[in-house]
Design a protein around this motif. Sequence first.
Motif, PDB file in Angstrom:
ATOM      1  N   LEU A 299     -34.844-100.161  56.988  1.00 43.14           N
ATOM      2  CA  LEU A 299     -33.465-100.207  56.243  1.00 43.14           C
ATOM      3  C   LEU A 299     -33.362-101.406  56.216  1.00 43.14           C
ATOM      4  N   VAL A 300     -33.010-101.609  55.051  1.00 43.03           N
ATOM      5  CA  VAL A 300     -32.538-102.964  54.682  1.00 43.03           C
ATOM      6  C   VAL A 300     -31.008-102.956  54.363  1.00 43.03           C
ATOM      7  N   MET A 301     -30.397-104.272  55.165  1.00 42.62           N
ATOM      8  CA  MET A 301     -28.746-104.349  54.709  1.00 42.62           C
ATOM      9  C   MET A 301     -28.712-105.716  54.003  1.00 42.62           C
ATOM     10  N   TYR A 302     -28.534-105.631  53.487  1.00 40.28           N
ATOM     11  CA  TYR A 302     -27.005-106.950  53.043  1.00 40.28           C
ATOM     12  C   TYR A 302     -25.670-107.224  53.536  1.00 40.28           C
ATOM     13  N   PHE A 303     -25.570-108.368  53.878  1.00 38.94           N
ATOM     14  CA  PHE A 303     -24.168-108.028  54.539  1.00 38.94           C
ATOM     15  C   PHE A 303     -23.445-109.475  53.729  1.00 38.94           C
ATOM     16  N   PHE A 304     -21.907-109.664  53.151  1.00 39.63           N
ATOM     17  CA  PHE A 304     -21.429-110.074  52.371  1.00 39.63           C
ATOM     18  C   PHE A 304     -19.962-110.133  52.903  1.00 39.63           C
ATOM     19  N   LEU A 305     -19.663-110.712  53.849  1.00 41.22           N
ATOM     20  CA  LEU A 305     -18.456-110.198  54.644  1.00 41.22           C
ATOM     21  C   LEU A 305     -17.759-110.932  55.294  1.00 41.22           C
ATOM     22  N   TYR A 306     -16.813-112.036  55.391  1.00 39.00           N
ATOM     23  CA  TYR A 306     -16.303-112.219  56.011  1.00 39.00           C
ATOM     24  C   TYR A 306     -15.671-112.683  57.496  1.00 39.00           C
ATOM     25  N   GLU A 307     -15.932-113.266  58.752  1.00 41.23           N
ATOM     26  CA  GLU A 307     -16.171-113.366  59.872  1.00 41.23           C
ATOM     27  C   GLU A 307     -15.587-112.761  60.628  1.00 41.23           C
ATOM     28  N   ASP A 308     -14.255-111.705  60.025  1.00 41.93           N
ATOM     29  CA  ASP A 308     -13.390-111.286  60.887  1.00 41.93           C
ATOM     30  C   ASP A 308     -13.700-109.580  60.836  1.00 41.93           C
ATOM     31  N   GLU A 309     -14.239-109.461  59.547  1.00 39.62           N
ATOM     32  CA  GLU A 309     -15.022-107.919  59.702  1.00 39.62           C
ATOM     33  C   GLU A 309     -16.470-107.450  59.913  1.00 39.62           C
ATOM     34  N   PHE A 310     -16.942-108.316  60.967  1.00 39.05           N
ATOM     35  CA  PHE A 310     -18.214-107.918  61.354  1.00 39.05           C
ATOM     36  C   PHE A 310     -17.669-106.730  62.338  1.00 39.05           C
ATOM     37  N   GLY A 311     -16.552-106.719  62.924  1.00 36.65           N
ATOM     38  CA  GLY A 311     -16.298-105.637  64.217  1.00 36.65           C
ATOM     39  C   GLY A 311     -16.877-104.302  64.981  1.00 36.65           C
ATOM     40  N   PRO A 312     -17.088-103.626  63.902  1.00 29.06           N
ATOM     41  CA  PRO A 312     -18.200-102.332  63.394  1.00 29.06           C
ATOM     42  C   PRO A 312     -19.140-102.114  63.353  1.00 29.06           C
ATOM     43  N   PHE A 313     -19.603-103.327  63.567  1.00 28.36           N
ATOM     44  CA  PHE A 313     -21.262-103.566  62.821  1.00 28.36           C
ATOM     45  C   PHE A 313     -22.055-104.407  63.879  1.00 28.36           C
ATOM     46  N   PHE A 314     -23.161-103.771  64.493  1.00 31.76           N
ATOM     47  CA  PHE A 314     -24.147-104.214  65.684  1.00 31.76           C
ATOM     48  C   PHE A 314     -23.909-104.106  67.843  1.00 31.76           C
ATOM     49  N   ASN A 315     -22.437-103.182  67.621  1.00 36.85           N
ATOM     50  CA  ASN A 315     -22.155-102.632  68.603  1.00 36.85           C
ATOM     51  C   ASN A 315     -23.193-101.811  69.549  1.00 36.85           C
ATOM     52  N   ASP A 316     -23.643-101.022  68.641  1.00 40.98           N
ATOM     53  CA  ASP A 316     -24.863-100.468  69.059  1.00 40.98           C
ATOM     54  C   ASP A 316     -25.770-100.085  68.969  1.00 40.98           C
ATOM     55  N   GLU A 317     -27.024 -99.727  69.312  1.00 40.03           N
ATOM     56  CA  GLU A 317     -28.657-100.431  68.908  1.00 40.03           C
ATOM     57  C   GLU A 317     -28.662 -99.251  67.061  1.00 40.03           C
ATOM     58  N   ILE A 318     -29.270 -99.951  66.146  1.00 38.02           N
ATOM     59  CA  ILE A 318     -29.115-100.126  65.133  1.00 38.02           C
ATOM     60  C   ILE A 318     -30.609 -99.817  64.228  1.00 38.02           C
ATOM     61  N   PRO A 319     -31.359 -99.259  63.149  1.00 32.15           N
ATOM     62  CA  PRO A 319     -32.675 -99.431  62.982  1.00 32.15           C
ATOM     63  C   PRO A 319     -33.019 -99.967  62.438  1.00 32.15           C
ATOM     64  N   VAL A 320     -31.939-101.492  61.738  1.00 25.99           N
ATOM     65  CA  VAL A 320     -32.419-101.765  60.807  1.00 25.99           C
ATOM     66  C   VAL A 320     -33.297-102.871  60.735  1.00 25.99           C
ATOM     67  N   THR A 321     -34.544-103.020  59.796  1.00 27.83           N
ATOM     68  CA  THR A 321     -35.538-104.026  59.833  1.00 27.83           C
ATOM     69  C   THR A 321     -35.409-105.508  58.497  1.00 27.83           C
ATOM     70  N   HIS A 322     -34.927-105.018  58.111  1.00 28.91           N
ATOM     71  CA  HIS A 322     -34.629-106.257  56.861  1.00 28.91           C
ATOM     72  C   HIS A 322     -32.890-106.523  56.776  1.00 28.91           C
ATOM     73  N   LEU A 323     -32.700-107.466  57.345  1.00 25.20           N
ATOM     74  CA  LEU A 323     -31.154-108.150  57.682  1.00 25.20           C
ATOM     75  C   LEU A 323     -31.020-109.421  57.130  1.00 25.20           C
ATOM     76  N   TYR A 324     -30.141-109.063  55.890  1.00 24.79           N
ATOM     77  CA  TYR A 324     -29.506-110.282  55.536  1.00 24.79           C
ATOM     78  C   TYR A 324     -28.273-110.753  55.172  1.00 24.79           C
ATOM     79  N   PHE A 325     -27.702-111.570  55.573  1.00 23.29           N
ATOM     80  CA  PHE A 325     -26.263-112.128  55.860  1.00 23.29           C
ATOM     81  C   PHE A 325     -25.679-113.208  54.471  1.00 23.29           C
ATOM     82  N   GLY A 326     -25.234-112.942  53.561  1.00 22.78           N
ATOM     83  CA  GLY A 326     -24.851-114.057  52.714  1.00 22.78           C
ATOM     84  C   GLY A 326     -23.454-114.704  52.518  1.00 22.78           C
ATOM     85  N   ARG A 327     -22.944-114.257  53.855  1.00 24.69           N
ATOM     86  CA  ARG A 327     -21.522-116.169  53.825  1.00 24.69           C
ATOM     87  C   ARG A 327     -21.956-115.754  55.973  1.00 24.69           C
ATOM     88  N   SER A 328     -20.769-116.607  55.722  1.00 22.70           N
ATOM     89  CA  SER A 328     -20.906-117.008  56.687  1.00 22.70           C
ATOM     90  C   SER A 328     -20.784-116.344  58.141  1.00 22.70           C
TER      91      SER A 328
END
Length: 438
Positions: A299-328
């Motif tokens: 599960l490859v996920m590319y995140f290009f979000l603003y800091e206040d938009e991460f609310g719905p993510f990573f609150n529970d276990e997620i099977p991501v294997t490759h994780l890229y944060f393109g913004r702060s």
Amino acid sequence: MKRMKGAEEGSNNSPSNSPSEACKKIRKQTSDETTAVVASESADCDWARLPQELLLHIFQYLPLLDRAYASQVCRGWNQAFHMPELWRCFEFELNQPASSYLKATHPDLIKQIIKRHSNHLQYVSFKVDSSTESAEAACDILSQLVNCSLKTLGLISTARPSFMEVPKSHFISALTVVFVNSKSLSSLKIDDTPVDDPSLKVLVANNSDTLKLLKMSSCPHVSPAGILCVADQCHGLRELALNYHLLSDELLLALSSERHVHLEHLRIDVVSENPGQHFHTIKKSSWDAMVRHSPKFNLVMYFFLYEDEFGPFFNDEIPVTHLYFGRSVSKEVLGRVGLHCPRLVELVVCANGLRPLDEELIRIAKHCTQLSAIGLGECEVSCSAFVEFVKMCGRRLSQLSIMEEVLIPDHKYSLDEIHWEVSKHLGRVWFPDMMPTW
């Protein structure tokens, strides 16, 4: 007798008959003979009679323009230029001189390819710049490939908007020609295009037995129903790439059904077009179903979000294997990553800010036991915490790309000392990067 002996000795010692001079004569004679042989062989060599198999091998290494020039040398080379094997893989480069510095495929050559080699094309890509003219030219070529039987098709925009500026009907009509006539597509990359659900149904109707890869991020006219149509009927699908807004619990459950094949790669682009955009939440039970069905999938996920938009993510276990944060990304979010991403293999953080990530990095090392690659850009980590992180991860870290500016000297390590300590725990020589490598 003395005179004769002296004359004989004088003759043997004369410069003209010395051993070194004799060797020189032999070498000169040999050199002359070799030159004569080479000249004779060159005269007898006829480049026009090279076997076509050899010509084909040579032509495959030539750039397209040089290959075209070579085809004008003689009839044999021209015949080699048109061998079907040379046209199975082709990239159409369609760039406007006014808007791009990249070269373009000559229009006359495009006409020749369509006329003589459209039925030979199998692995094709179109590379266009940001101009509408280039995208329209690509659509015109696609609409003429009525005799083709493509295996792979890629539409590549070097800059937006490109295909999105083409009238939707024109694009769909051109793409449908390929979908209907190919019937053996295995790989389709159509990011940033106006493809829609009805056209996907045509794709499935004609290529459901062969399609293995579908990459279609940033396609606003496609709905989750369109993706479900592909997932339900393309039982050979192994790799899927799409935008997060198309991802749903229903889609994950469909991909996890018994009748569906085991997916190997799922790439999700989480992109914010406007600050404050709302993102939905995927249930943990849906991810769990996916893991049960395809336990080895990436599960490859590319995140290009603003800091206040991460609310719905990573609150529970997620099977991501490759994780890229393109913004702060905030310390809080990275802390949640350390807690809820146990399958994480690769992590890239392009920016964080000026608050050290010591605790977050140690947490990631502790809980993400499969992590083997990490890259940090505009972040801060104390040298001691970084050494502890490397020590905890051990030699499984095959990729460690850390900008020199990230590491903050402390009471235990300076920048001059840290590379020795890190190298010791990695089992290989390591230095911080001067420039990012991801």
